[in-house]
Design a protein around this motif. Structure first.
Motif, PDB file in Angstrom:
ATOM      1  N   GLN A 210       0.851  -1.191   0.000  1.00 56.87           N
ATOM      2  CA  GLN A 210       0.000   0.000   0.000  1.00 56.87           C
ATOM      3  C   GLN A 210       0.889   1.244   0.000  1.00 56.87           C
ATOM      4  OE1 GLN A 210      -2.982   0.065   3.084  1.00 56.87           O
ATOM      5  NE2 GLN A 210      -3.326  -2.135   2.983  1.00 56.87           N
ATOM      6  N   THR A 211       1.197   1.735  -1.174  1.00 60.02           N
ATOM      7  CA  THR A 211       1.974   2.963  -1.283  1.00 60.02           C
ATOM      8  C   THR A 211       1.059   4.118  -1.680  1.00 60.02           C
ATOM      9  OG1 THR A 211       2.514   2.678  -3.626  1.00 60.02           O
ATOM     10  CG2 THR A 211       3.949   1.586  -2.020  1.00 60.02           C
ATOM     11  N   LYS A 212       1.609   5.318  -1.666  1.00 58.08           N
ATOM     12  CA  LYS A 212       0.819   6.495  -2.008  1.00 58.08           C
ATOM     13  C   LYS A 212       0.348   6.453  -3.458  1.00 58.08           C
ATOM     14  CE  LYS A 212       0.847  11.523  -1.585  1.00 58.08           C
ATOM     15  NZ  LYS A 212       0.261  11.771  -2.917  1.00 58.08           N
ATOM     16  N   ILE A 213       1.160   5.866  -4.356  1.00 59.76           N
ATOM     17  CA  ILE A 213       0.763   5.779  -5.761  1.00 59.76           C
ATOM     18  C   ILE A 213      -0.486   4.928  -5.914  1.00 59.76           C
ATOM     19  CG2 ILE A 213       1.459   4.890  -8.015  1.00 59.76           C
ATOM     20  CD1 ILE A 213       4.292   5.700  -7.411  1.00 59.76           C
ATOM     21  N   GLU A 214      -0.492   3.767  -5.244  1.00 61.65           N
ATOM     22  CA  GLU A 214      -1.675   2.909  -5.318  1.00 61.65           C
ATOM     23  C   GLU A 214      -2.893   3.584  -4.697  1.00 61.65           C
ATOM     24  OE1 GLU A 214       1.267   1.734  -4.532  1.00 61.65           O
ATOM     25  OE2 GLU A 214       1.674   0.131  -5.978  1.00 61.65           O
ATOM     26  N   ALA A 215      -2.686   4.231  -3.553  1.00 58.98           N
ATOM     27  CA  ALA A 215      -3.799   4.882  -2.864  1.00 58.98           C
ATOM     28  C   ALA A 215      -4.411   5.990  -3.723  1.00 58.98           C
ATOM     29  CB  ALA A 215      -3.333   5.438  -1.526  1.00 58.98           C
ATOM     30  N   ASP A 216      -3.574   6.816  -4.351  1.00 57.62           N
ATOM     31  CA  ASP A 216      -4.089   7.898  -5.194  1.00 57.62           C
ATOM     32  C   ASP A 216      -4.793   7.359  -6.433  1.00 57.62           C
ATOM     33  OD1 ASP A 216      -1.221  10.064  -4.539  1.00 57.62           O
ATOM     34  OD2 ASP A 216      -3.095   9.752  -3.427  1.00 57.62           O
ATOM     35  N   TYR A 217      -4.312   6.250  -6.974  1.00 56.63           N
ATOM     36  CA  TYR A 217      -4.885   5.697  -8.202  1.00 56.63           C
ATOM     37  C   TYR A 217      -6.312   5.201  -7.982  1.00 56.63           C
ATOM     38  CZ  TYR A 217      -5.023   3.165 -12.653  1.00 56.63           C
ATOM     39  OH  TYR A 217      -5.348   2.718 -13.906  1.00 56.63           O
ATOM     40  N   ILE A 218      -6.569   4.563  -6.835  1.00 54.15           N
ATOM     41  CA  ILE A 218      -7.887   3.955  -6.610  1.00 54.15           C
ATOM     42  C   ILE A 218      -8.770   4.801  -5.698  1.00 54.15           C
ATOM     43  CG2 ILE A 218      -6.893   1.658  -6.912  1.00 54.15           C
ATOM     44  CD1 ILE A 218      -7.129   1.279  -3.880  1.00 54.15           C
ATOM     45  N   ARG A 219      -8.305   5.996  -5.317  1.00 52.90           N
ATOM     46  CA  ARG A 219      -9.050   6.806  -4.350  1.00 52.90           C
ATOM     47  C   ARG A 219     -10.470   7.106  -4.829  1.00 52.90           C
ATOM     48  NH1 ARG A 219      -6.951   9.660  -0.327  1.00 52.90           N
ATOM     49  NH2 ARG A 219      -4.868   9.540  -1.263  1.00 52.90           N
ATOM     50  N   ASN A 220     -10.609   7.570  -6.068  1.00 52.74           N
ATOM     51  CA  ASN A 220     -11.935   7.928  -6.584  1.00 52.74           C
ATOM     52  C   ASN A 220     -12.846   6.710  -6.690  1.00 52.74           C
ATOM     53  OD1 ASN A 220     -11.135  10.604  -6.811  1.00 52.74           O
ATOM     54  ND2 ASN A 220     -10.481  10.373  -8.946  1.00 52.74           N
ATOM     55  N   SER A 221     -12.278   5.578  -7.120  1.00 51.08           N
ATOM     56  CA  SER A 221     -13.082   4.364  -7.248  1.00 51.08           C
ATOM     57  C   SER A 221     -13.583   3.891  -5.887  1.00 51.08           C
ATOM     58  CB  SER A 221     -12.260   3.253  -7.913  1.00 51.08           C
ATOM     59  OG  SER A 221     -13.001   2.059  -8.002  1.00 51.08           O
ATOM     60  N   VAL A 222     -12.722   3.961  -4.868  1.00 50.31           N
ATOM     61  CA  VAL A 222     -13.127   3.566  -3.518  1.00 50.31           C
ATOM     62  C   VAL A 222     -14.202   4.496  -2.989  1.00 50.31           C
ATOM     63  CG1 VAL A 222     -12.329   3.387  -1.124  1.00 50.31           C
ATOM     64  CG2 VAL A 222     -10.952   2.423  -2.986  1.00 50.31           C
ATOM     65  N   LYS A 223     -14.042   5.790  -3.248  1.00 51.42           N
ATOM     66  CA  LYS A 223     -15.032   6.757  -2.782  1.00 51.42           C
ATOM     67  C   LYS A 223     -16.381   6.525  -3.454  1.00 51.42           C
ATOM     68  CE  LYS A 223     -16.135  10.455  -0.404  1.00 51.42           C
ATOM     69  NZ  LYS A 223     -16.109  10.469   1.072  1.00 51.42           N
ATOM     70  N   GLN A 224     -16.353   6.237  -4.734  1.00 48.07           N
ATOM     71  CA  GLN A 224     -17.592   6.035  -5.475  1.00 48.07           C
ATOM     72  C   GLN A 224     -18.258   4.711  -5.123  1.00 48.07           C
ATOM     73  OE1 GLN A 224     -17.012   6.172  -9.699  1.00 48.07           O
ATOM     74  NE2 GLN A 224     -19.121   5.626 -10.187  1.00 48.07           N
ATOM     75  N   THR A 225     -17.470   3.663  -4.936  1.00 47.75           N
ATOM     76  CA  THR A 225     -18.027   2.335  -4.700  1.00 47.75           C
ATOM     77  C   THR A 225     -18.427   2.116  -3.254  1.00 47.75           C
ATOM     78  OG1 THR A 225     -16.621   1.483  -6.486  1.00 47.75           O
ATOM     79  CG2 THR A 225     -17.635  -0.132  -5.003  1.00 47.75           C
ATOM     80  N   PHE A 226     -17.559   2.527  -2.308  1.00 48.21           N
ATOM     81  CA  PHE A 226     -17.791   2.234  -0.897  1.00 48.21           C
ATOM     82  C   PHE A 226     -18.155   3.460  -0.074  1.00 48.21           C
ATOM     83  CE2 PHE A 226     -16.287  -2.010  -1.394  1.00 48.21           C
ATOM     84  CZ  PHE A 226     -15.209  -1.955  -2.269  1.00 48.21           C
ATOM     85  N   ASN A 227     -18.073   4.631  -0.716  1.00 47.47           N
ATOM     86  CA  ASN A 227     -18.328   5.883   0.000  1.00 47.47           C
ATOM     87  C   ASN A 227     -17.416   5.989   1.223  1.00 47.47           C
ATOM     88  OD1 ASN A 227     -19.554   8.375   0.414  1.00 47.47           O
ATOM     89  ND2 ASN A 227     -21.175   7.516   1.698  1.00 47.47           N
ATOM     90  N   SER A 228     -16.165   5.629   1.030  1.00 48.76           N
ATOM     91  CA  SER A 228     -15.188   5.629   2.120  1.00 48.76           C
ATOM     92  C   SER A 228     -13.911   6.328   1.658  1.00 48.76           C
ATOM     93  CB  SER A 228     -14.858   4.191   2.554  1.00 48.76           C
ATOM     94  OG  SER A 228     -16.003   3.517   3.028  1.00 48.76           O
ATOM     95  N   ASP A 229     -13.219   6.926   2.611  1.00 45.14           N
ATOM     96  CA  ASP A 229     -11.898   7.478   2.347  1.00 45.14           C
ATOM     97  C   ASP A 229     -10.856   6.387   2.468  1.00 45.14           C
ATOM     98  OD1 ASP A 229     -12.900  10.415   4.191  1.00 45.14           O
ATOM     99  OD2 ASP A 229     -12.928  10.077   2.008  1.00 45.14           O
ATOM    100  N   MET A 230      -9.659   6.654   1.943  1.00 39.82           N
ATOM    101  CA  MET A 230      -8.614   5.642   1.954  1.00 39.82           C
ATOM    102  C   MET A 230      -8.181   5.295   3.374  1.00 39.82           C
ATOM    103  SD  MET A 230      -8.374   4.900  -1.149  1.00 39.82           S
ATOM    104  CE  MET A 230      -6.995   3.770  -1.004  1.00 39.82           C
ATOM    105  N   GLU A 231      -8.339   6.247   4.309  1.00 39.97           N
ATOM    106  CA  GLU A 231      -7.964   5.967   5.696  1.00 39.97           C
ATOM    107  C   GLU A 231      -8.943   5.014   6.372  1.00 39.97           C
ATOM    108  OE1 GLU A 231      -6.380   9.530   4.035  1.00 39.97           O
ATOM    109  OE2 GLU A 231      -8.488   9.004   4.432  1.00 39.97           O
ATOM    110  N   ASP A 232     -10.099   4.802   5.761  1.00 40.97           N
ATOM    111  CA  ASP A 232     -11.128   3.963   6.380  1.00 40.97           C
ATOM    112  C   ASP A 232     -11.094   2.521   5.897  1.00 40.97           C
ATOM    113  OD1 ASP A 232     -13.495   6.701   6.022  1.00 40.97           O
ATOM    114  OD2 ASP A 232     -11.938   6.333   7.534  1.00 40.97           O
TER     115      ASP A 232
END
Length: 492
Positions: free
Chosen positions: A294-316
């Motif tokens: 889990q690096t920052k590159i991976e987190a930034d790449y999937i951030r929008n998809s996670v927010k849209q799918t799970f309605n969650s931030d990466m810290e959650d």
């Protein structure tokens, strides 16, 4: 050249017509979620809608004509190579019949396209946004044909799977709640619930060139280390399962061969066979934990998809991901060697058991197939046929439930092909396989099927009923042709 000349002229004419229609239509074939559709931009090209629509239908019809022409071409070529005189079936009046077959199939394609794939308000609303995004056009500016597997209506959507999820999810919850009452301490109860959530709450996702496994830790009040450890363990368990299946096929072949090689599964050798899946599962666990970080590159790449799918931030959440082409700080796509390395290692680990299942399954199939021709009695032939059917089914099942879904899940994101629908069912197929695997045996083998469904279809010539009261439920096999060696029949 003879008749072959006429076939080639016919095929060339079809290809010319197909090419002309393709130039006229200039079709754009698209997919969106559960829909596939062909779009013609009539307003931009100043084309009458009815001409565009008929041209689309004709283009689909020509496709039907073309691939039937290819099939007939292969039939003729086979007859010519046989040199048995069957080329005469392509001469005279018969040649006209061969010419009519592609035309008839093309007409079927035309009618199916025109009558089945219609433009209703449901289809229009379903693809409206993707048409606007892709072509910058409104729906009245295009002509299209579309097939939508799961359109959205105003009533009930997917009632059956929703009901299954509610009913079986509730029953599972009741069972786990019962188990929690037996915890020795409050810590033990809390740990059991966290582990349960970690195992059932994992979500496989794909997004562009990434595949992701997500656990929502904050929403489920779960310790991140437990969630991460559970993810690693479930990946390791997958490696254990596929190698157990492969070893199963090896043992079954040795038993069917009757060459005494079953002894390799006895004594200390059995421990070695048990260790192979464990070692491979450990390899899966290590690859998952060390390569997919889990690096920052991976987190930034999937951030929008996670927010849209799970309605969650990466810290959650806790996640592992493989991203083939991530975005660097400058906004450029880069080559992620770690994901390709992990993909290569996983491919090797999956190819070995896959090859074992194919090779040993095929060799077992050949042996059982040969036994069918040498059965000493009707009973023996019937038994071998039952084993044959069960063997074929048990060879196909791991392909459908394990190797094909996971192989596609790992490989399609490399080409940025959306496989979100597949990823939604990946955990379900993995969980279902152990329950589905015994079903071919229980269904095809009479010895198991009859007691299960409550039927006693036992032939009088094969069995006699003992008359004593104490042995009232025991069946004594009286068949003269009896298989005495316990290695003669081995079923998984």
């Amino acid at each position: 050249m003879g008749t072959y000349r006429h076939l080639m002229i016919y095929f060339c004419c079809v290809s010319i017509v197909f090419s002309i229609l393709d130039i006229i239509v200039q079709p754009n074939v698209q997919t969106y979620k559960s829909a596939f559709f062909m779009v013609v931009e009539v307003q931009r090209r100043n084309m009458d809608p009815w001409i565009a629509k008929v041209s689309v239908y004709c283009l689909c019809g020509c496709f039907g004509v073309a691939h039937y022409c290819i099939a007939i071409h292969f039939i003729y070529r086979f007859f010519a190579l046989e040199r048995k005189g069957r080329v005469r079936y392509f001469q005279g009046f018969n040649l006209i019949i061969w010419f009519l077959i592609p035309i008839f199939s093309g007409a079927m394609w035309f009618l199916i396209t025109a009558e089945v794939f219609t433009q209703t308000s449901i289809e229009i609303d379903y693809i409206r946004n993707i048409v606007k995004q892709t072509f910058s056009a409104d729906m009245h500016e295009i002509v299209f044909v579309s097939g939508i597997f799961y359109p959205i209506d105003q009533t009930v959507l997917m009632t059956i799977p929703f009901t299954v999820i509610i009913v079986f999810g509730f029953r599972s919850w009741k069972i786990v709640r019962g188990l929690l009452d037996h915890g020795e301490s409050e810590y033990s109860k809390n740990l059991q619930m966290q582990l349960y959530k970690a195992l059932v709450a994992q979500n496989f996702q794909t997004y562009k060139s990434a595949y992701i496994l997500v656990v929502e830790v904050k929403r489920r009040n779960m310790d991140p280390w437990i969630a991460k450890g559970s993810i690693y363990c479930i990946c390791g368990c997958f490696g254990v399962v596929i190698y157990c299946i492969a070893i199963h096929f090896i043992y079954r072949l040795f038993a069917l061969e009757r060459k005494g090689r079953v002894r390799y599964f006895q004594g200390n050798n059995l421990i070695i066979w048990f260790l192979i899946p464990i070692v491979c599962g450990a390899a899966w666990l290590l690859i998952t934990s060390e390569v997919y970080t889990q690096t920052k590159i991976e987190a930034d790449y999937i951030r929008n998809s996670v927010k849209q799918t799970f309605n969650s931030d990466m810290e959650d959440i806790v996640f592992i991901s493989g991203i083939f082409y991530p975005i660097d700080k400058t906004g450029l796509r880069i080559f992620n060697w770690r994901t390709f390395l992990g993909f290569g290692l996983f491919s090797i680990l999956m190819t070995i058991p896959f090859t074992v299942i194919i090779v040993f399954g095929f060799r077992s199939w050949k042996i059982v197939r040969g036994l069918l021709d040498h059965g000493e009695s009707e009973y023996s032939k019937n038994l071998q046929m039952q084993l044959y059917k069960a063997l074929v089914a048990q060879t196909v099942l791991p392909m459908i439930f394990l190797f094909i879904p996971f192989g596609l899940l790992f490989s399609l994101p490399m080409f940025e092909i959306d496989c979100q629908l597949l990823s939604s069912f990946i955990t379900l197929t993995f969980a279902m396989y152990p329950a589905v695997d015994p079903l071919p045996i229980l269904y095809f083998i009479d010895y198991y099927r009859n007691p299960i469904i409550g039927l006693e279809l036992l032939r009088k010539t094969d069995y006699t009923m003992c008359e004593t009261l104490t042995d009232a439920f025991k069946l004594k096999c009286c068949k003269r042709s009896r298989i005495s060696n316990d290695e003669s029949i081995t079923i998984g």
